[in-house]
Design an enzyme around this catalytic site. Structure first.
Site, PDB file in Angstrom:
ATOM      1  N   GLY A  43     -18.316   0.495  50.911  1.00  0.00           N
ATOM      2  CA  GLY A  43     -16.781  -0.352  51.139  1.00  0.00           C
ATOM      3  C   GLY A  43     -16.945  -1.313  52.133  1.00  0.00           C
ATOM      4  O   GLY A  43     -15.803  -1.607  52.789  1.00  0.00           O
ATOM      5  N   SER A  44     -18.002  -1.927  52.817  1.00  0.00           N
ATOM      6  CA  SER A  44     -17.678  -2.872  53.782  1.00  0.00           C
ATOM      7  C   SER A  44     -16.987  -3.920  53.311  1.00  0.00           C
ATOM      8  O   SER A  44     -16.094  -4.793  54.128  1.00  0.00           O
ATOM      9  CB  SER A  44     -18.964  -3.014  54.537  1.00  0.00           C
ATOM     10  N   ASN A  61     -16.381 -10.371  40.971  1.00  0.00           N
ATOM     11  CA  ASN A  61     -17.495  -9.662  41.408  1.00  0.00           C
ATOM     12  C   ASN A  61     -18.330 -10.483  42.353  1.00  0.00           C
ATOM     13  O   ASN A  61     -18.298 -11.651  42.286  1.00  0.00           O
ATOM     14  CB  ASN A  61     -18.660  -9.325  40.185  1.00  0.00           C
ATOM     15  N   HIS A  67     -22.105 -10.477  44.083  1.00  0.00           N
ATOM     16  CA  HIS A  67     -23.618  -9.989  43.923  1.00  0.00           C
ATOM     17  C   HIS A  67     -24.350 -10.533  45.012  1.00  0.00           C
ATOM     18  O   HIS A  67     -24.230 -11.511  45.282  1.00  0.00           O
ATOM     19  CB  HIS A  67     -23.914 -10.418  42.535  1.00  0.00           C
ATOM     20  N   SER A  86     -23.383 -14.144  45.689  1.00  0.00           N
ATOM     21  CA  SER A  86     -22.656 -15.099  44.538  1.00  0.00           C
ATOM     22  C   SER A  86     -21.629 -14.300  44.242  1.00  0.00           C
ATOM     23  O   SER A  86     -21.431 -12.997  44.156  1.00  0.00           O
ATOM     24  CB  SER A  86     -23.520 -15.202  43.432  1.00  0.00           C
ATOM     25  N   ASP A  91     -24.016  -9.600  35.545  1.00  0.00           N
ATOM     26  CA  ASP A  91     -24.223 -10.584  36.496  1.00  0.00           C
ATOM     27  C   ASP A  91     -24.230 -11.931  36.015  1.00  0.00           C
ATOM     28  O   ASP A  91     -24.960 -12.756  36.500  1.00  0.00           O
ATOM     29  CB  ASP A  91     -25.565 -10.152  37.286  1.00  0.00           C
TER      30      ASP A  91
END
Ligand code: GAR
Length: 202
Positions: free
Chosen positions: A11-12, A104, A106, A133, A142
């Site tokens: 969870g950074s 998202n 990635h 990205s 993705d």
């Protein structure tokens, strides 16, 4: 705007979004994890954010799991779903339900290295640059339209761990930036393939 953040682990990225939430006009309605041991849950609780854990073992199909996810999310009247290290593939039903509202992050320069172990894959491929990205989520893993990318250089001495650290540092900057574009209403997914920023195709 109100968002739900989905996580699976440390969870950074969640922490960087929490730390920037006021600045980027984001209200985090809740954090949902598919992993009851995710440290991100503790981070959310420390910031007094509501949390839910949905345990995959309790569901007999991916669809049943995602229906429960939808059920929880729809109680929160959200504008945006932020995947922040969420390591589960979303079902087409989920993606259709929130089409254009799922972001998202990635850890690779997509379309290079979708899936897992991206840092090792970059080293194995002798890449000189690697990176991150942020993209809209569509039904293909993705593969949704890319919104923003940042790169880092790959040194001969880099390992998957050192590269991961370098990439995470830039993740913590790029994700709040893109989320802010979204909360300002500047970012849109106009079809399965096209993201726009300020009305211009990215
Ligand atoms: C991040 O590197 C994120 O880009 C990656 O997982 C890590 C989560 O770190 N996400 C994916 O690989 C999704 N396909 P965090 O839990 O410390 O934010």
């Amino acid at each position: 705007m109100k968002a739900v953040i989905l996580i699976s682990g440390n969870g950074s990225n969640l922490q960087s979004i929490i730390d920037n939430a006021d600045r980027i006009d984001l209200q985090i309605s809740c954090v949902i994890s598919n992993n009851k041991n995710a440290f991100g849950i503790e981070r959310a609780k420390s910031s007094k954010i509501k949390t839910f854990t949905i345990e995959p073992e309790l569901f007999n199909s991916k669809m049943a799991f995602d229906e429960e996810l939808i059920h929880i999310i729809d109680q929160h009247d959200i504008d945006l779903i932020i995947l922040a290290g969420y390591m589960r593939i979303l079902t087409p039903i989920f993606v259709s339900h929130y089409f254009g509202k799922i972001l998202n992050i990635h850890p690779s320069l997509l379309p290079k290295f979708p899936g897992l172990n991206t840092h090792q894959k970059a080293i194995d491929a002798s890449e000189k640059t690697h990176g991150v990205s942020v993209h809209f989520v569509t039904k293909e893993l993705d593969c949704g339209p890319i919104i923003s990318q940042e790169s880092v250089s790959v040194e001969n001495s880099d390992t998957a761990e050192t590269l991961s650290d370098k990439v995470l540092k830039i993740e913590h900057v790029i994700y709040p930036k893109v989320i802010h574009w979204y909360t300002q209403g500047r970012l849109t997914l106009i079809d399965n393939l096209t993201a726009t920023l300020d009305g211009k195709v990215i």
